[in-house]
Design an enzyme around this catalytic site. Structure first.
Site, PDB file in Angstrom:
ATOM      1  N   CYS A   1      44.426  35.818  36.616  1.00  0.00           N
ATOM      2  CA  CYS A   1      45.700  36.516  36.432  1.00  0.00           C
ATOM      3  C   CYS A   1      46.496  36.375  37.722  1.00  0.00           C
ATOM      4  CB  CYS A   1      45.492  37.973  36.034  1.00  0.00           C
ATOM      5  SG  CYS A   1      44.762  39.002  37.322  1.00  0.00           S
ATOM      6  N   ARG A   2      47.401  37.294  37.976  1.00  0.00           N
ATOM      7  CA  ARG A   2      48.225  37.212  39.179  1.00  0.00           C
ATOM      8  C   ARG A   2      47.407  37.505  40.431  1.00  0.00           C
ATOM      9  NH1 ARG A   2      51.329  40.302  42.648  1.00  0.00           N
ATOM     10  NH2 ARG A   2      50.562  42.217  41.724  1.00  0.00           N
TER      11      ARG A   2
END
Length: 104
Positions: free
Chosen positions: A66-67
């Protein structure tokens, strides 16, 4: 519990041509802004509904990104509870220094 992989190790394994099942759990707008070319997009918000795609799509362990590593960690918890073998990418896209592609 699940393992973690660094972004550097992930990049090296991809550069060596290793076939990895990399899943980006960010939302579509984040994905379009830039993602790892070898990844597929299954947003965390859709994971429960799309979990059936995992078994049909590739080999375990599933590598989740993810981020920053937080949402992928939650996805790892969920998939581990279902019996899947998963690996979390520590630091996520914020730490990624490999090639990035944009668009859908």
């Amino acid at each position: 519990m699940y393992d973690e992989i660094s972004t550097d190790e992930l990049r090296e394994r991809l550069e060596q041509g290793e076939k990895l099942y990399l899943i980006d759990v960010r939302e579509p707008d984040e994905w379009e802004d830039g993602h790892v070319a070898e990844a597929i997009s299954i947003p965390l918000s859709q994971l429960q509904a799309r979990v059936g795609e995992l078994a049909a799509g590739g080999e375990e362990p599933f590598i989740l990104m993810c981020r920053s590593g937080n949402r992928s960690s939650r996805a790892c918890d969920y998939l581990t509870a279902l019996g899947y073998e998963v690996v979390n990418v520590a630091g996520g896209m914020l730490n990624w220094n490999g090639k990035v592609v944009t668009g859908a």
